[in-house]
Design a protein around this motif. Structure first.
Motif, mmCIF file in Angstrom:
data_model
loop_
_atom_site.group_PDB
_atom_site.id
_atom_site.type_symbol
_atom_site.label_atom_id
_atom_site.label_comp_id
_atom_site.label_asym_id
_atom_site.label_seq_id
_atom_site.Cartn_x
_atom_site.Cartn_y
_atom_site.Cartn_z
ATOM 1 N N ARG A 1 63.042 32.396 -32.442
ATOM 2 C CA ARG A 1 63.733 33.661 -32.236
ATOM 3 C C ARG A 1 64.054 33.942 -30.770
ATOM 4 O O ARG A 1 65.011 34.643 -30.484
ATOM 5 N N VAL A 2 63.210 33.448 -29.862
ATOM 6 C CA VAL A 2 63.397 33.894 -28.478
ATOM 7 C C VAL A 2 63.804 32.800 -27.495
ATOM 8 O O VAL A 2 64.145 33.098 -26.351
ATOM 9 N N SER A 3 63.772 31.536 -27.939
ATOM 10 C CA SER A 3 63.935 30.480 -26.934
ATOM 11 C C SER A 3 65.304 30.498 -26.263
ATOM 12 O O SER A 3 65.448 30.042 -25.136
ATOM 13 N N ALA B 1 59.831 32.702 -21.978
ATOM 14 C CA ALA B 1 60.185 31.839 -23.101
ATOM 15 C C ALA B 1 61.116 30.720 -22.639
ATOM 16 O O ALA B 1 62.156 30.463 -23.223
ATOM 17 N N SER C 1 66.932 33.276 -25.552
ATOM 18 C CA SER C 1 67.165 34.592 -24.941
ATOM 19 C C SER C 1 66.936 34.473 -23.429
ATOM 20 O O SER C 1 66.628 33.396 -22.929
ATOM 21 N N ASP C 2 67.042 35.603 -22.728
ATOM 22 C CA ASP C 2 66.804 35.529 -21.278
ATOM 23 C C ASP C 2 65.364 35.907 -20.933
ATOM 24 O O ASP C 2 65.044 36.249 -19.813
ATOM 25 N N ARG C 3 64.462 35.836 -21.926
ATOM 26 C CA ARG C 3 63.083 36.250 -21.649
ATOM 27 C C ARG C 3 62.418 35.279 -20.677
ATOM 28 O O ARG C 3 62.385 34.068 -20.914
ATOM 29 N N ALA D 1 58.331 32.525 -33.679
ATOM 30 C CA ALA D 1 58.552 33.292 -32.447
ATOM 31 C C ALA D 1 59.453 32.500 -31.497
ATOM 32 O O ALA D 1 60.406 33.027 -30.928
ATOM 33 N N TRP D 2 59.165 31.207 -31.367
ATOM 34 C CA TRP D 2 59.937 30.371 -30.453
ATOM 35 C C TRP D 2 61.397 30.278 -30.890
ATOM 36 O O TRP D 2 62.327 30.421 -30.099
ATOM 37 N N MET E 1 56.155 38.149 -28.262
ATOM 38 C CA MET E 1 57.623 38.214 -28.248
ATOM 39 C C MET E 1 58.162 37.493 -29.493
ATOM 40 O O MET E 1 57.601 36.491 -29.931
ATOM 41 N N GLY E 2 59.173 38.081 -30.097
ATOM 42 C CA GLY E 2 59.740 37.476 -31.298
ATOM 43 C C GLY E 2 59.049 37.917 -32.578
ATOM 44 O O GLY E 2 59.398 37.463 -33.666
#
Ligand SMILES: NC(=O)c1ccc[n+]([C@@H]2O[C@H](COP(=O)([O-])OP(=O)(O)OC[C@H]3O[C@@H](n4cnc5c(N)ncnc54)[C@H](O)[C@@H]3O)[C@@H](O)[C@H]2O)c1
Length: 510
Positions: free
Chosen positions: A111-113, A120, A115-117, A108-109, A12-13
């Motif tokens: 970019r996604v930390s 993550a 988000s609602d993933r 990656a972190w 992810m990311g």
């Protein structure tokens, strides 16, 4: 399937959606697997996770994404980061061109930390998952490109598509560093397939052996420039001859030079390409194991002076590298063994799976090293991407080279092959690292492959130590060694007590 799809995988990311958007412009059929799954289950993946849990999601994903891949011929797909965990999906991927968008955990972190993933939320868990997935992505990848940066994806796309026309098993790496980027294509039978990806007039340099075996399929426009085989061709004198030949053949800056051969031809031709009319592109076509695992990548070029190894040179990134592993079949056994030392060095530096793979090789088979060539090339490209100009990490690639280069210089570049000298250098470096057990194992590995484990007394110690003092890694404080207390943990720029250095070299005479 009729035509393979291009399938982006990665953590992810990694930029899979960006890659899909860029690549999608030139395809009729474009699928984002996560969107497709969301449409089928009628809710967002985050909601699905919350309601039914990860296990249920993975089941749903395995079924839906497998079906998607079965119907994806000729299109382009981005898979969710965890999709490759499912065996059914991995099976479908074998029919397609799988492109791993590689990203580091930090990026990656970032970019996604927020988000609602669902995966993550916690940094430690994220990092653990990241580490776990790397080997999986790597094992599936036909092409590796650094994250889904739009320009990189656009540049790499034609080369990714070309994989469909190349011999099965051919792989691609998109190498990037501060001063440029270029494709690396590694496969078996590329030269014979008559595939040649570059437009324009090609001129080329080879040596007596590579002319004999491989010059014909290359169809140059001018007569190949042939240098003598071996390290003694890596001189200013030969460089002058090559440059004059290029001028006589009326090469211009719109043309490019092909280096067809081992590390000697690659270093020499790369250097000539750097200075000819202040710079023309060079395509490296490495034909030795040394060159395929190491020297063809990263842009270091140069020649030796009597005073020191690689003492005159330049950074000149290749325009492309085309490594045909079937050329290893004609390589004399001793050359294959010498090349193996660079792979051994890379395994030691990388640690982990690559070290395990390299140390387990019982006997060298030129048809069984494709995975090692690819993994070593990837490792080198990663190091060069992080530090192109040798400010730190890249120096690690010189493990064993401080003493190795000194042995080469002190013996007039004729007694040992480059790899053989580096093998002895590795033993000295591991002694200086205090890694006695590892040194013993490396000695055993060298012996297993018929490589020297002790130094010919005809190569005298004083000139060797004197050559060592002229090492290019020398600073005002002294010669910085690369030490390796254990596989995977190189330490660069280490000053070592001269008495210990002498003892480590003396030990090589035993
Ligand atoms: N630029 C870098 O980053 C880098 C990295 C590592 C090594 N190097 C340099 O590479 C050089 C050593 O490279 P090398 O070991 O490839 O030496 P090399 O180019 O001399 O090749 C070794 C021998 O194999 C022959 N040969 C090449 N391909 C063949 C084939 N397919 N079939 C049969 N014979 C073939 C050559 O003619 C030569 O006799 C050294 O000068 C070293 O400094 C450079």
């Amino acid at each position: 399937v009729s035509a393979p799809a291009i399938v982006f995988i990665g953590f992810m990311g990694a930029g899979k959606s960006t890659a899909l958007r860029i690549a999608g412009d030139s395809f009729d059929q474009v699928w984002d697997a996560d969107d497709w799954i969301e449409r089928h289950v009628g809710m967002s993946i985050a909601d699905y996770f919350a309601e039914f849990g990860e296990e249920a999601f993975r089941k749903e994903e395995a079924a839906l994404a497998s079906k998607l891949l079965r119907d994806a011929a000729g299109g382009v797909v981005a898979l969710g980061g965890g999709a490759v965990v499912a065996e059914s999906i991995r099976k479908e991927l074998t029919d397609h061109i799988v492109v791993w968008l590689q990203v580091d955990a930090e990026t990656a972190w970032e970019r996604v930390s927020d988000s609602d993933r669902p995966l993550a939320k916690d940094r430690a868990e994220f990092d653990a998952l990241f580490a776990e997935r790397q080997a999986l992505y790597e094992s599936l990848a036909d092409a590796v490109i650094p994250q889904g940066d739009p320009d990189i994806v656009a540049g790499a796309l034609p080369w990714i598509r070309a994989l469909a026309d190349l011999p099965p098993g051919t792989k691609m790496i998109w190498a990037t560093s501060d001063s440029g980027e270029y494709p690396i294509v590694i496969g078996r039978g590329i030269l014979e397939s008559n595939w040649w990806p570059l437009e324009g007039r090609q001129f080329y340099v080879c040596d007596e052996n590579t002319r004999r075996y491989y010059a014909d399929p290359m169809q140059p426009i001018a007569k190949p420039i042939v240098v003598e085989a071996g390290e003694t061709a890596k001189t200013m004198q030969t460089a002058t001859q090559v440059l004059e030949a290029l001028a006589n053949q009326e090469m211009t800056r719109e043309d490019y030079l092909v280096a067809l051969g081992g590390g000697v031809v690659g270093d020499l031709a790369g250097f000539c390409a750097h200075v000819y009319q202040r710079g023309v592109p060079v395509v490296q076509v490495p034909t030795t194991l040394v060159a395929q695992v190491d020297s063809a990548y990263g842009g270091k070029t140069g020649v030796d002076l009597p005073e020191g190894k690689n003492y005159a040179g330049a950074y000149h990134l290749p325009a492309a590298v085309i490594a045909d592993t079937s050329t290893l079949a004609t390589l004399p056994r001793e050359e294959l063994a010498a090349g193996f030392v660079e792979a051994l060095k890379t395994g030691l530096l990388a640690g982990g799976g690559l070290w395990e793979r390299v140390r387990a090789i019982e006997s060298l088979d030129p048809t069984g090293l494709d995975d090692v060539v690819f993994a070593c090339a990837r490792y080198k490209c990663e190091v060069v991407a992080a530090d192109e100009r040798d400010a730190g990490l890249r120096q690690a690639l010189n493990l064993g080279h401080t003493v190795g280069h000194a042995i080469e210089a002190a013996s007039g570049y004729e007694r040992y092959r480059h790899g053989e000298a580096i093998g002895l250098g590795l033993l000295a470096a591991l002694r200086l690292s205090g890694a006695a057990e590892l040194r013993d194992e490396v000695e055993e590995i060298l012996a297993r492959h018929g490589l020297p484990t002790s130094l010919d007394p005809a190569v005298e110690i004083e000139p060797t130590l004197a050559a060592l003092q002229r090492d290019k890694k020398r600073t005002a404080a002294g010669v910085g060694f690369i030490l390796l207390p254990e596989p995977g943990v190189p330490q660069v720029g280490q000053l070592v007590d001269p008495a210990k250095v002498r003892a480590a070299v003396e030990e090589l005479y035993r």
